[in-house]
Design a protein around this motif. Structure first.
Motif, short mmCIF file in Angstrom:
data_model
loop_
_atom_site.label_atom_id
_atom_site.label_comp_id
_atom_site.label_asym_id
_atom_site.label_seq_id
_atom_site.Cartn_x
_atom_site.Cartn_y
_atom_site.Cartn_z
N ASN A 59 -8.14 -11.71 -3.90
CA ASN A 59 -7.29 -10.60 -4.47
C ASN A 59 -8.11 -9.50 -4.35
O ASN A 59 -9.33 -9.38 -4.69
N GLU B 228 -13.25 -0.63 -3.68
CA GLU B 228 -12.55 -1.77 -3.43
C GLU B 228 -13.23 -3.06 -4.45
O GLU B 228 -14.46 -3.13 -4.53
N THR C 51 -3.25 -3.17 -2.50
CA THR C 51 -3.60 -4.52 -3.22
C THR C 51 -3.20 -5.40 -2.21
O THR C 51 -2.15 -5.23 -1.45
N LYS D 41 0.71 -1.19 -0.02
CA LYS D 41 -0.02 -0.09 -0.03
C LYS D 41 1.01 1.24 -0.17
O LYS D 41 2.14 1.20 0.52
N ASN E 263 -8.23 -5.22 -4.47
CA ASN E 263 -7.60 -3.97 -5.08
C ASN E 263 -8.44 -2.81 -4.53
O ASN E 263 -9.45 -2.69 -4.90
#
Length: 820
Positions: free
Chosen positions: A495, A520, A461, A442, A497
């Motif tokens: 995952n 998000e 991420t 980050k 992001n």
């Protein structure tokens, strides 16, 4: 007895704004930095009696550096001002007469630069500090926190409650995200409980409670974030502390911790190590009535009692280095980890009766379980300030791994009503390894703007991989054979992001605003490999891909020096914990177990809060939240097989509304108190187990902490909490309370502290509750080794020079979803 004592006796929290007896004068002034002449806001201002320097009132400077004390009685006084990194400063004596409006002028706080010859031991920090976006709990402020665990410290924090299974709620709402040093713990449920129980309170410096975090934080957690700040000393020179504790209930516990720090030039080295041994027991009683779905008459009665003993030890360590490359650039690395081992033994006896309460047969089950939890984490961090405008960029790289191994052995013995053998015993063994790996990166950027405004933005991420394998074997006439109905293997990958932007500005002396937006995107896959020959655990998989927006808005209004108002709104998400998605079985006996749910969906919450603070000591907060696709721990049963199991399920909507009142003030020169009270209503509506769950209930909870400070280094504490009958999904929990008291003495020229306290004096912190829904009729009672006497000794050593500003470290925000 003065007015505030009367208010305390009358339990002042029943009032939002009290009526105070009129006194005779006012004292005001301003605080600035004696070096750069800048305004110092949030400096601590103490009104003292001139004759003996005893404390009368406390206050903080506002954003203009101004302070005032109103309704001051006739007499002679001093003003003392203090702020972190500065020397204390005193005003000249002032005399208050009838109707006087006095000013002590502008007091200048000078930066502390001289070398201290001994370590300061009395921080004089209050138990509770309130900021615009958070509440801070100073752990060392309570005597009874010494020798306790992190979980027990959390339970004393305002608005926080912990149920019988260690699940944490905030203002009556579950779904709290637990963070460690700004990074999510990725632990909830049993594994989080085990970590917090094994972590001594001496490892924690502060607890930050955020009921509606800004867009800068991950959107996870429908009821907010609780951040545990572990100890990290940045004082120049070599210094440290050692603490040891022994606690005795029915069974013993003890812990030891050491904190070390060395800073010289551009290098700061720090580290700590904590060891704990903990033994405890739990008594669990379950009474279940199995009801005919057609006639609604009782067919079978189960009376079940369990005794479970737990014994384990934990090692927790952290080490790190900060390198101050220039005045504007700092690099850091932090290594942390823990190893916890625990052995659980349990004996469970169930009397199976017919509808006439006559024993049909008896099941005696034994359970032996060995657990080992380990964790290792690495954080690299960077902070750079660009120029005199204080533009700043920070970056974090994190890697963290969790490993859990569990070995179980169950034996079921079947007896007739006269305790003769009914049939052959059965044996089941299980091996349940679990691995979680988390990667995160980050970056955050802060840019001050004109007119006191500030813009923040960031990107993040994260990638998570969980691998859970469970193998169960049954002992048969042909030896040990794989139990295909229970054996399973599940892998989950995720995952996330995200990015955010946040703006805040103090518009004028009265109005302030902050607004943010976070986006998000979540990509997740789950694969259950299935078990050959099993009709239950078949091979299956799922994929998810969704994007959501999460706005936050804060408004503040300073009506006058006595009244401040705040309004905030936020939207948040709760993703299922990794192990709740895991379709495994966890057994108490063959009739009682828990299993995961691969069909769980995230829940989304919109919440709003309105608060009013009166004279910086009395705060009243109104809150409302609505959660869609709310998930709860729900009981279900297979009536024909007389089996009851627990599983997390989405049900529909949950609404929470409440009013909370808190007060923190000195009653007299030796007695100060902090009181928190919360009345809230939980309402659930949705489909559950093919029926409609439509329930609501109003509950009350309060925390009271009283501190007494005497001469010659003596102090004392009397504290406690009460929670009324309440509702959590299907479960109706009965009232529960406890009282704790302790004393403290400074020794060895104020380098040492001895603390003694007794927790749960009346042995009243015992859980009981019931579930009555459709054909389910269950009554629960739980008690344990909670009344304890503890003795703690802490010794501080070294020659620090001065406190340095702390820097946030860590960017990991996924840990609170790892679950045992």
């Amino acid at each position: 007895m003065n007015t505030k004592t009367n208010l305390l006796t009358a339990f002042l929290l029943t009032l939002t704004i009290g009526s105070f007896a009129q006194t005779n004068g006012k004292i005001s002034g301003n605080i600035i930095d004696g070096g750069d002449q800048k305004i110092i806001d949030a400096a601590t201002i103490s009104l003292l009696k001139a004759k003996d320097s005893s404390l009368v009132k406390l206050s903080l400077t506002d954003k203009e550096g101004h302070f005032s004390f109103e309704n001051v009685k006739i007499g002679n006084y001093l003003i003392m001002a203090s702020s972190i990194g500065h020397r204390k400063v005193y005003s000249s004596p002032v005399s208050v007469i009838e109707g006087a409006n006095l000013s002590v002028g502008t007091l200048q706080l000078v930066t502390q630069t001289t070398t201290l010859q001994t370590v300061a031991v009395d921080t004089k920090k209050p138990f509770i500090e309130r900021q615009i976006d958070k509440t801070i709990v100073n752990v060392d402020a309570l005597i009874s926190n010494a020798g306790s665990t992190a979980l027990e410290v959390l339970e004393k924090s305002p608005g926080v409650s912990v149920d019988k299974d260690g699940n944490i709620s905030l203002k009556g709402k579950q779904g709290v995200i637990i963070m460690m040093d700004g990074k999510p713990a990725y632990l909830s449920g049993a594994q989080l409980t085990n970590l917090l129980k094994s972590m001594p309170s001496s490892a924690i410096e502060q607890i930050e409670i955020m009921t509606n975090p800004s867009a800068k934080y991950d959107a996870s957690g429908n009821s907010g974030i609780i951040n545990l700040r572990t100890r990290k000393n940045k004082m120049i020179g070599f210094n440290g502390s050692n603490s040891t504790n022994y606690s005795q209930g029915v069974l013993p516990r003890f812990s030891n911790s050491i904190n070390l720090n060395y800073r010289k030039g551009k290098i700061n080295l720090f580290g700590n190590y904590n060891y704990s041994y903990r033994s405890s027991f739990e008594k669990l009683s379950l009474n279940r009535n199995f009801i005919n779905s057609t006639t609604k008459e009782i067919e079978t009665i189960f009376e079940q009692s369990s005794y479970m003993k737990s014994e384990g030890q934990g090692h927790n360590a952290k080490a790190g280095m900060d390198f101050y490359a220039t005045d504007k650039t700092t690099f850091g690395i932090v290594l942390s980890g823990y190893i916890n081992s625990r052995t659980n033994t349990g004996e469970n006896t169930t009397y199976l009766k017919d509808k006439n309460n006559v024993v049909d047969y008896i099941l005696n089950a034994t359970n032996n379980e060995k657990n080992k939890y380990s964790n290792f984490g690495t954080n690299f961090n960077l902070r750079h300030i660009f120029d005199s405008t204080k533009k700043e960029i920070t970056a974090d790289l994190d890697y963290r791994t969790y490993t859990q191994s569990t070995n179980q052995f169950f034996t079921n013995n079947y007896l007739n009503a006269d305790f003769t053998k009914r049939k052959n015993s059965t044996e089941l063994r299980g091996n349940l390894p679990s691995d979680v790996k988390i990667y995160s990166a980050k970056v955050d950027y802060t840019m001050p703007l004109k007119k006191g405004a500030k813009l923040e933005a960031g990107l993040k991420t994260s990638y998570v991989n969980t691998d859970n394998d469970a193998r169960y074997d049954s002992n048969t006439v042909n030896g040990w054979v794989v139990d295909n109905g229970k054996t399973n293997h599940f892998i989950y990958k995720e995952n996330i992001n995200s990015g955010y932007i946040n703006f805040n500005r103090q518009i004028n002396k009265k109005w302030g605003v902050q607004a943010g937006l976070r986006v998000e995107n979540t990509i997740a896959t789950g694969h259950q490999f299935g078990t050959p020959g099993s009709l239950i655990n078949v091979d299956s998989s799922f994929k998810l891909n969704y994007t959501n927006l999460f706005p936050t808005v804060y408004l503040s209004y300073q009506a006058n020096k006595n009244n401040n108002f705040n309004l905030n709104f936020g939207r948040r998400i709760d993703r299922p914990s990794y192990q709740d998605l895991n379709p495994f079985y966890y057994f108490l006996d063959e009739f009682t177990y828990k299993k995961g749910n691969t069909l769980l969906k995230p829940q989304f919450t919109n919440s709003v809060e309105f608060s009013h603070t009166y004279k910086n000591f009395l705060t009243t907060t109104l809150n409302y939240s609505r959660t869609e696709d709310a998930f709860i721990d729900a009981l279900d049963q297979i009536t024909t097989e007389r089996k009851t199991f627990l599983s997390t399920k989405n049900i529909g909507t949950k609404q929470n509304m409440g009013i909370a009142v808190s007060a923190n003030f000195p009653v007299n020169k030796i007695w100060s108190t902090n009181i928190y009270a919360n009345v809230f209503t939980n309402k659930y509506y949705g489909v559950l187990n093919t029926g409609i769950l439509d329930v609501s209930a109003t509950a009350f909870m309060t925390n009271i902490n009283n501190q007494f400070k005497f001469k010659k280094g003596w102090s004392a504490e009397l504290s406690g909490f009460y929670r009324s009958k309440g509702l959590e999904g299907q479960l109706v929990a009965n009232a529960m309370w406890q009282v704790t008291s302790g004393v403290q003495k400074q020794v060895l020229k104020n380098k040492g502290t001895v603390r003694f306290f007794v927790s749960d004096i009346f042995n009243s912190q015992n859980f009981s509750g019931s579930v009555k829904y459709q054909d389910i009729d269950v009554h629960i009672r739980n008690s344990g080794d909670r009344r304890r006497a503890s003795l703690t000794f802490t010794y501080r050593f070294g020659k620090p020079i001065q406190n340095q500003p702390r820097k946030k470290s860590g960017g990991l925000d996924e840990e609170s979803r790892v679950k045992g």
